[in-house]
Motif scaffolding. Structure first.
Motif, PDB file in Angstrom:
ATOM      1  N   GLU A 150       0.812  -1.217   0.000  1.00 12.48           N
ATOM      2  CA  GLU A 150       0.000   0.000   0.000  1.00 12.48           C
ATOM      3  C   GLU A 150       0.846   1.268   0.000  1.00 12.48           C
ATOM      4  O   GLU A 150       0.537   2.216  -0.731  1.00 12.48           O
ATOM      5  N   ILE A 151       1.904   1.295   0.807  1.00 13.48           N
ATOM      6  CA  ILE A 151       2.644   2.545   0.973  1.00 13.48           C
ATOM      7  C   ILE A 151       3.948   2.614   0.179  1.00 13.48           C
ATOM      8  O   ILE A 151       4.423   3.707  -0.132  1.00 13.48           O
ATOM      9  N   ALA A 152       4.531   1.462  -0.192  1.00 14.40           N
ATOM     10  CA  ALA A 152       5.796   1.499  -0.927  1.00 14.40           C
ATOM     11  C   ALA A 152       5.660   2.111  -2.322  1.00 14.40           C
ATOM     12  O   ALA A 152       6.562   2.841  -2.754  1.00 14.40           O
ATOM     13  N   PRO A 153       4.562   1.855  -3.075  1.00 17.76           N
ATOM     14  CA  PRO A 153       4.473   2.469  -4.408  1.00 17.76           C
ATOM     15  C   PRO A 153       4.543   3.992  -4.386  1.00 17.76           C
ATOM     16  O   PRO A 153       5.142   4.606  -5.280  1.00 17.76           O
ATOM     17  N   SER A 154       3.940   4.618  -3.376  1.00 16.50           N
ATOM     18  CA  SER A 154       4.003   6.081  -3.316  1.00 16.50           C
ATOM     19  C   SER A 154       5.415   6.558  -3.014  1.00 16.50           C
ATOM     20  O   SER A 154       5.819   7.634  -3.472  1.00 16.50           O
ATOM     21  N   LEU A 155       6.188   5.773  -2.255  1.00 18.87           N
ATOM     22  CA  LEU A 155       7.575   6.141  -2.002  1.00 18.87           C
ATOM     23  C   LEU A 155       8.426   5.932  -3.256  1.00 18.87           C
ATOM     24  O   LEU A 155       9.295   6.749  -3.574  1.00 18.87           O
ATOM     25  N   ALA A 156       8.172   4.846  -3.974  1.00 18.35           N
ATOM     26  CA  ALA A 156       8.943   4.569  -5.184  1.00 18.35           C
ATOM     27  C   ALA A 156       8.702   5.630  -6.252  1.00 18.35           C
ATOM     28  O   ALA A 156       9.607   5.956  -7.035  1.00 18.35           O
ATOM     29  N   ALA A 157       7.486   6.175  -6.286  1.00 19.77           N
ATOM     30  CA  ALA A 157       7.152   7.187  -7.294  1.00 19.77           C
ATOM     31  C   ALA A 157       7.426   8.608  -6.817  1.00 19.77           C
ATOM     32  O   ALA A 157       7.358   9.546  -7.615  1.00 19.77           O
ATOM     33  N   HIS A 158       7.751   8.779  -5.552  1.00 12.52           N
ATOM     34  CA  HIS A 158       7.913  10.120  -4.977  1.00 12.52           C
ATOM     35  C   HIS A 158       9.129  10.813  -5.601  1.00 12.52           C
ATOM     36  O   HIS A 158      10.230  10.268  -5.632  1.00 12.52           O
ATOM     37  N   GLN A 159       8.935  12.032  -6.062  1.00 10.99           N
ATOM     38  CA  GLN A 159      10.004  12.747  -6.747  1.00 10.99           C
ATOM     39  C   GLN A 159      11.102  13.235  -5.803  1.00 10.99           C
ATOM     40  O   GLN A 159      12.177  13.639  -6.251  1.00 10.99           O
ATOM     41  N   ASP A 160      10.854  13.224  -4.503  1.00  9.70           N
ATOM     42  CA  ASP A 160      11.853  13.692  -3.540  1.00  9.70           C
ATOM     43  C   ASP A 160      12.515  12.531  -2.797  1.00  9.70           C
ATOM     44  O   ASP A 160      13.209  12.741  -1.811  1.00  9.70           O
ATOM     45  N   VAL A 161      12.296  11.307  -3.273  1.00  9.76           N
ATOM     46  CA  VAL A 161      13.013  10.135  -2.772  1.00  9.76           C
ATOM     47  C   VAL A 161      14.081   9.798  -3.798  1.00  9.76           C
ATOM     48  O   VAL A 161      13.803   9.680  -4.985  1.00  9.76           O
ATOM     49  N   ASN A 162      15.313   9.673  -3.340  1.00 10.23           N
ATOM     50  CA  ASN A 162      16.440   9.512  -4.258  1.00 10.23           C
ATOM     51  C   ASN A 162      16.842   8.066  -4.511  1.00 10.23           C
ATOM     52  O   ASN A 162      17.533   7.778  -5.482  1.00 10.23           O
ATOM     53  N   ALA A 163      16.455   7.171  -3.604  1.00  5.53           N
ATOM     54  CA  ALA A 163      16.868   5.773  -3.746  1.00  5.53           C
ATOM     55  C   ALA A 163      15.918   4.892  -2.956  1.00  5.53           C
ATOM     56  O   ALA A 163      15.200   5.366  -2.064  1.00  5.53           O
ATOM     57  N   ILE A 164      15.929   3.596  -3.278  1.00  2.00           N
ATOM     58  CA  ILE A 164      15.052   2.669  -2.577  1.00  2.00           C
ATOM     59  C   ILE A 164      15.738   1.317  -2.452  1.00  2.00           C
ATOM     60  O   ILE A 164      16.360   0.829  -3.399  1.00  2.00           O
ATOM     61  N   ASP A 165      15.651   0.756  -1.264  1.00  2.00           N
ATOM     62  CA  ASP A 165      16.186  -0.577  -0.977  1.00  2.00           C
ATOM     63  C   ASP A 165      15.009  -1.537  -0.882  1.00  2.00           C
ATOM     64  O   ASP A 165      14.150  -1.397  -0.017  1.00  2.00           O
ATOM     65  N   LEU A 166      14.971  -2.523  -1.773  1.00  2.00           N
ATOM     66  CA  LEU A 166      13.829  -3.434  -1.877  1.00  2.00           C
ATOM     67  C   LEU A 166      14.035  -4.730  -1.095  1.00  2.00           C
ATOM     68  O   LEU A 166      13.456  -5.755  -1.435  1.00  2.00           O
ATOM     69  N   ALA A 167      14.807  -4.668  -0.015  1.00  2.00           N
ATOM     70  CA  ALA A 167      15.134  -5.887   0.739  1.00  2.00           C
ATOM     71  C   ALA A 167      13.897  -6.673   1.148  1.00  2.00           C
ATOM     72  O   ALA A 167      13.909  -7.906   1.150  1.00  2.00           O
ATOM     73  N   GLY A 168      12.818  -5.993   1.533  1.00  2.07           N
ATOM     74  CA  GLY A 168      11.637  -6.675   2.031  1.00  2.07           C
ATOM     75  C   GLY A 168      10.536  -6.870   1.009  1.00  2.07           C
ATOM     76  O   GLY A 168       9.406  -7.224   1.369  1.00  2.07           O
TER      77      GLY A 168
END
Length: 295
Positions: A217-235
């Protein structure tokens, strides 16, 4: 006077910007142990909570990335000191969350504290490993140095609620990034308790923000957020990881894909370097007098 008393149940909250809000949605979900016994109600984060966490992480980035590496190491070590003081609490929560015996949970907690110290020791050393002077043709100094990427979204591992969490969070902030963490959905309580340690240590508010709930529910909005520079998909599972990678491509986020990791093993520096950029500076060199000496 009766000896009977009611237990005081703990109210778990999110950790955003150094504060402990409930989810703006007002929702919670039941957290159970592996035998399906109720443990607590955890906040069910919304997309609005995720956006608030990004705002807090961005606000904290300048001060945290601008601190000296030595100072960041001191701050991380202080967290380890406080974890040591609350060791019994985390042993209980990890045992309940992962269905471990007390002795096995104690070993996991000890490993997590040691892992935090390990990363604290790297804060002022990583630049020596991945930076340095470059040989160039011409009268120039050419120096490369690592710099933090920015705001990093971290999907914590599902099956390693504390050691795995520390193993993916500590390297992100050790290198000067700030983090928005989505805790293990099925075992979020150790992560939410870690927030209490962070809040009472020297880690500035907003450097780490911890959300609980459904990653789907919440990870897609973080992945698409223009002010997030990187994402760790460990989980993330395979399906969710693919969705998040596609969303992350919109602003060219750095993506650390899911990997099979044994968190009990001593890590390398891959997670330290995963969210570092390299800055290279050229500077002219000159000659000193007739001798031809240069500087």
């Amino acid at each position: 006077m009766s000896d009977a008393r009611l237990s005081v149940f703990k109210t778990y909250k999110l950790y955003v910007g150094g504060k402990f809000p409930r989810s703006e949605s007002g929702r919670v979900y039941e957290v159970t142990d592996p035998k399906n016994n109720w443990l607590a109600n955890a906040p069910l984060s919304s997309r609005k909570d995720a956006r608030d966490a990004v705002v807090a992480a961005r606000k904290a980035f300048g001060g945290w990335s601008g601190a000296t590496a030595y100072n960041r190491g001191q701050v991380l070590y202080r967290v380890a000191e406080m974890l040591e003081g609350r060791r019994e609490q985390f042993v209980r929560e990890v045992a309940e969350a992962e269905g471990l015996s007390k002795s096995k949970a104690a070993a996991v907690v000890d490993a997590a504290i040691d892992r935090w110290v390990w990363y604290a020791g790297w804060t002022d050393k990583i630049a020596q490993v991945v930076g340095g002077a470059n040989p160039v043709a011409g009268p120039f100094f050419n120096l490369s140095s690592p710099e933090p990427t920015g705001v990093v979204a971290v999907l914590a591992p599902h099956d390693s609620s504390f050691l795995g969490l520390v193993s993916v969070l500590a390297p992100v902030i050790a290198t000067g990034n700030t983090a928005v963490v989505i805790a293990s959905e099925k075992a979020p309580l150790p992560a939410l308790s870690l927030a209490e340690v962070l809040a009472t240590s020297d880690v500035p508010g907003g450097v780490v923000n911890i959300l609980s709930g459904r990653p789907s529910e919440i990870a897609p909005s973080l992945a698409a957020h223009q002010d997030v520079n990187a994402i760790d998909l460990a989980g993330a599972d395979e399906e969710l990881a693919k969705e998040l990678e596609i969303a992350a491509a919109d602003n060219l986020k750095r993506v650390l894909r899911p990997q099979i990791v044994d968190f009990t093993q001593t890590p390398g520096i891959e997670r330290l370097t995963a969210f570092l950029e390299t800055k290279t500076v050229w500077h002219t060199s000159g000659a000193l007098g007739a001798s031809g000496s240069s500087y």
